[in-house]
Design an enzyme around this catalytic site. Structure first.
Site, mmCIF file in Angstrom:
data_model
loop_
_atom_site.group_PDB
_atom_site.id
_atom_site.type_symbol
_atom_site.label_atom_id
_atom_site.label_comp_id
_atom_site.label_asym_id
_atom_site.label_seq_id
_atom_site.Cartn_x
_atom_site.Cartn_y
_atom_site.Cartn_z
ATOM 1 N N PRO A 239 -3.663 1.094 -7.462
ATOM 2 C CA PRO A 239 -3.303 -0.205 -6.895
ATOM 3 C C PRO A 239 -3.274 -0.171 -5.369
ATOM 4 C CG PRO A 239 -1.704 0.474 -8.551
ATOM 5 C CD PRO A 239 -2.629 1.601 -8.373
ATOM 6 N N GLY A 240 -3.750 -1.254 -4.786
ATOM 7 C CA GLY A 240 -3.657 -1.403 -3.334
ATOM 8 C C GLY A 240 -4.680 -0.630 -2.537
ATOM 9 N N THR A 244 -9.837 -5.624 -4.458
ATOM 10 C CA THR A 244 -9.979 -7.083 -4.342
ATOM 11 C C THR A 244 -10.461 -7.447 -2.943
ATOM 12 O OG1 THR A 244 -8.071 -7.166 -5.801
ATOM 13 C CG2 THR A 244 -8.768 -9.231 -4.836
ATOM 14 N N GLU A 461 21.176 18.009 -0.010
ATOM 15 C CA GLU A 461 20.014 17.780 0.865
ATOM 16 C C GLU A 461 19.742 19.018 1.728
ATOM 17 O OE1 GLU A 461 18.027 15.386 0.380
ATOM 18 O OE2 GLU A 461 19.399 14.381 -0.996
ATOM 19 N N HIS A 464 17.681 21.421 -0.283
ATOM 20 C CA HIS A 464 16.230 21.119 -0.281
ATOM 21 C C HIS A 464 15.607 21.597 1.025
ATOM 22 C CE1 HIS A 464 16.040 18.758 -3.898
ATOM 23 N NE2 HIS A 464 16.904 17.847 -3.490
HETATM 24 P P1 ATP Z 1 -4.738 -3.955 -7.355
HETATM 25 O O1 ATP Z 1 -5.457 -2.966 -8.176
HETATM 26 O O2 ATP Z 1 -3.253 -3.789 -7.443
HETATM 27 O O3 ATP Z 1 -5.199 -5.360 -7.540
HETATM 28 P P2 ATP Z 1 -6.381 -3.737 -5.060
HETATM 29 O O4 ATP Z 1 -7.059 -2.422 -5.012
HETATM 30 O O5 ATP Z 1 -7.182 -4.881 -5.534
HETATM 31 O O6 ATP Z 1 -5.021 -3.603 -5.850
HETATM 32 P P3 ATP Z 1 -6.168 -5.178 -2.655
HETATM 33 O O7 ATP Z 1 -5.590 -6.434 -3.213
HETATM 34 O O8 ATP Z 1 -7.609 -5.197 -2.355
HETATM 35 O O9 ATP Z 1 -5.825 -4.012 -3.625
HETATM 36 O O10 ATP Z 1 -5.391 -4.727 -1.367
HETATM 37 C C1 ATP Z 1 -4.123 -5.212 -1.043
HETATM 38 C C2 ATP Z 1 -3.981 -5.310 0.450
HETATM 39 O O11 ATP Z 1 -3.980 -4.008 1.031
HETATM 40 C C3 ATP Z 1 -5.106 -6.035 1.111
HETATM 41 O O12 ATP Z 1 -4.878 -7.411 1.170
HETATM 42 C C4 ATP Z 1 -5.148 -5.417 2.489
HETATM 43 O O13 ATP Z 1 -4.235 -6.067 3.338
HETATM 44 C C5 ATP Z 1 -4.654 -4.014 2.273
HETATM 45 N N1 ATP Z 1 -5.758 -3.041 2.189
HETATM 46 C C6 ATP Z 1 -6.053 -2.253 1.140
HETATM 47 N N2 ATP Z 1 -7.095 -1.453 1.421
HETATM 48 C C7 ATP Z 1 -7.478 -1.746 2.675
HETATM 49 C C8 ATP Z 1 -8.518 -1.287 3.522
HETATM 50 N N3 ATP Z 1 -9.363 -0.349 3.148
HETATM 51 N N4 ATP Z 1 -8.617 -1.821 4.745
HETATM 52 C C9 ATP Z 1 -7.767 -2.774 5.160
HETATM 53 N N5 ATP Z 1 -6.776 -3.271 4.415
HETATM 54 C C10 ATP Z 1 -6.622 -2.775 3.180
#
Ligand code: ATP
Length: 641
Positions: A239-240, A244, A461, A464
């Site tokens: 994710p992220g 998208t 802590e 660790h």
């Molecule tokens: P999911 O699988 O949860 O849908 P995803 O892979 O589709 O996640 P995105 O929605 O494309 O993730 O990314 C979320 C946000 O993270 C984007 O709107 C952007 O702001 C930031 N982001 C992620 N990757 C990049 C990148 N390579 N460059 C710039 N911004 C990024």
């Protein structure tokens, strides 16, 4: 051919909101208004005054003023008064020029009425012109049968409007008859403002994805060599990581219609809707080819179909998937339609979906590397007012394991923190605080912790920290804190070395570091607490993966029970025998015990330093790198991050 340009993303169902689109209901309103108007006119039209039977008998008949009576439907009498009587003072309410009828009254009993008239004629000799008429109240009778129908139609229209997908949520148009239509959003040329420049890092991925755009722009370049244009591109990654975002960049630069839909939008509570929506989506895309279809979170419909029908309740999802499979590789070729899809569960997708011919290209996105993180930071810090002390290199180094979305979040969080502190510019400290917050959660200074508990936490802590400082393969320690954050009561910040593979020694050092907290509690207080829950969970999982997945256990040998297809998740049976399960449990136990003893020994050797750090934490709450160096000395084994 590409459609005409369209400045804003539009729902693709082409539903019109023009008044003409609503003509049936307008027609109804007009009809209703006409009927009501007529009714009002009808009722207002008869302005004749209604009188009582006794007034008629005594005043009008008695004075011989009546010259004509019309009996309507044997119920109502319309009375005409002689003009000379009208001029007299007896009827001031009636305009003498009015032709009549001048009064009306309800007859009651017709026999009685007639007897009265006959008797009157006999005594006065005054003859009255009596006529019987039948009249139909058209408006009343039409209303009596149209009104219920109109009310039913009104309720029906109201219900249909309420059932519109998105009604009440500001969603797109459509009505119940459009339920089988795809809900994909259509992005025309220039309607997405994201470009490949906004996607930082991911260079190799961008090359692959850009090629998709090129296929559609210059297909002949590939087809003249006999190459077939790929039908599908699947983006797989945590994710992220920007899946998208990449798709939005493609939409922005492809200059062809781009249909975007989420996997979950296919499936509705009605059977057959999913398949019908898939058909509709592909039909629209083909009509507008060359075009791109993007299905986000495709695992919502693309999960592998179960072999055991009894265990799989979701037939509708399977039908939808089958329809996608057919559309992507059916008899009809989808010339010029490329399907892009994204998921973070590539392992659960149906194998038929993944085979070449459908998703020919599978692109794996990983968590960004340090250089990529810096590039992502550059993109997201651009709009911020930044102070000169900001060092993106350090920030990139201190955010290992962060996804693009996490980094975007850190940048925004830093700006919010700076604003809260009424600063003109975002400073490095704001970024550090934002990172801490994203990693460990919100500081909860108000949390009430007793002195005794605080002591345990500080030593935990410090345990660790001491363990990690003296273990060769442990991550570099940055700071230790006993300020409660999120769910944790204290935390140690490390700078993990970003390895691609780990060996047994590295795993063991990580396990020992995690056990450092509990070992410190045992050494200092002679008893242990529940505060090590997170550590123990991590340690147990790590030990199991070493033994059962990575083949790092001598007794079990080079065997892995890992299942990359994810199918074992659905099966109720373990892939090994009871005896093996017992061996795995024993070996995991042994491994953790060995690590624990090793940690105990290490901490006993450095007990004074451990206690010194714990005291520092009790007074200052946070110990930074310099404090740690002052207590432990330079870390000789430190590996450059
Ligand atoms: P999911 O699988 O949860 O849908 P995803 O892979 O589709 O996640 P995105 O929605 O494309 O993730 O990314 C979320 C946000 O993270 C984007 O709107 C952007 O702001 C930031 N982001 C992620 N990757 C990049 C990148 N390579 N460059 C710039 N911004 C990024």
């Amino acid at each position: 051919m590409a459609n005409q340009t369209n400045p804003k993303p539009q729902p693709s169902d082409g539903k019109s909101n023009s008044p003409s689109g609503r003509s049936p209901s307008w027609l109804l309103y007009i009809l209703l208004a006409l009927l009501l108007g007529q009714a009002i006119f009808y009722f207002n039209g008869s302005q004749t005054e209604e009188i009582s039977w006794s007034r008629f008998k005594q005043e009008m008949l008695g004075n011989g003023d009546v010259y004509k009576i019309d009996v309507i439907n044997q119920q109502k009498a319309e009375v005409y008064i002689k003009s000379e009587a009208l001029n007299s003072s007896r009827y001031p309410e009636v305009d003498s020029s009015q032709a009549g009828p001048h009064f009306t009254f309800n007859i009651g009993s017709l026999d009685n009425f007639q007897e009265t008239l006959d008797a009157n004629q006999e005594t006065t000799g005054n003859s009255i012109d009596l006529a019987f008429q039948e009249r139909t109240d058209w408006v009343g009778s039409i209303l009596s049968w149209t009104l219920p129908i109109l009310i039913i139609i009104g309720i029906w229209i109201f219900i249909l409007r309420r059932m519109r997908p998105g009604a009440g949520m500001g969603g797109g148009g459509g009505n119940i008859f459009d339920i089988g239509k795809s809900k994909a959003k259509l992005f025309e040329k220039g309607s997405s403002d994201v470009t490949f420049k906004d996607v930082a890092g991911l260079e190799e991925v961008k090359v692959e994805v850009k090629e998709v755009v090129d296929f559609l722009k210059n297909p002949s370049r590939y087809t003249k060599l006999g190459a077939k244009i790929p039908k599908g591109v699947l983006l797989v990654g945590p994710p992220g990581t920007g899946k998208t975002l990449l798709a939005r960049a493609v939409a922005g630069q492809a200059e062809v219609p781009f249909y975007s839909i989420s996997g979950s939008e296919f499936v509705e509570m009605f059977v057959g809707v999913g398949a019908s929506r898939v058909r509709d989506l592909f039909k629209k895309a083909k009509q507008n080819s060359p075009s791109i279809i993007f299905i986000d979170e495709i695992d919502a419909i693309g999960r592998s179909r179960g072999k055991n029908a009894a265990m799989q309740a979701n037939d509708e999802r399977e039908n939808t998937l089958n329809q996608i499979l057919t559309e992507m590789d059916g008899f009809g070729t989808n010339t010029g339609v490329i399907v892009m899809a994204a998921t973070n569960r590539g392992d659960v997708l149906d194998r038929a979906l993944l085979r070449p011919g459908r998703f020919d290209r599978q692109i794996y996105l990983e968590l960004p590397t340090r250089t990529e993180r810096k590039a992502i930071l550059e993109v997201h810090t651009k709009p911020l007012a930044m102070s000169d002390d900001i060092d993106l290199d350090t920030l990139a180094a201190q955010t290992p394991g962060f996804s693009g979305a996490d980094i975007a979040n850190v940048c925004n969080e830093a700006a919010l923190i700076a604003a809260r502190r009424s600063k003109e510019q975002v400073e490095m400290k704001d970024f550090y605080d934002a990172t801490d917050r994203v990693i460990a959660g919100l500081e909860k200074k108000s949390k009430i912790i007793s002195e005794g508990e605080k002591k345990v936490i500080a030593h935990h802590e410090a345990g660790h920290a001491t363990a990690s400082w003296f273990l060769k393969h442990a991550d570099n320690l940055l700071k230790v804190s006993v300020v409660p954050r999120g769910r944790s009561l204290g935390a140690a910040w490390y700078l993990p070395q970003e390895h691609v593979i780990y060996n047994t020694d590295q795993f063991m050092d990580r396990i020992c570091t995690a056990l450092g907290g509990r070992a410190a509690e045992e050494i200092i207080f002679g008893k242990v607490s529940s505060g090590a829950l997170d550590d123990l969970e991590k340690v147990t999982k790590q030990a199991y993966t070493m033994v059962a997945y990575y083949g790092l256990n001598e007794k079990l040998g080079n065997i892995s029970y890992y299942d990359s297809t994810g199918q074992s998740e659905q099966s109720l049976q373990k892939p090994y025998s009871e005896a093996t399960a017992q061996v795995i449990d024993e070996e995991v136990h042994k491994l953790v015990e060995t690590a624990y003893q090793r940690t105990l020994n290490l901490l006993r050797d450095h007990r004074s330093q451990l206690e010194e750090l714990a005291q520092l934490l009790l007074t200052k709450e946070v110990a930074f790198k310099d404090d740690l160096v002052a207590i432990f000395g330079e870390r000789t084994q430190e590996v450059e991050a």
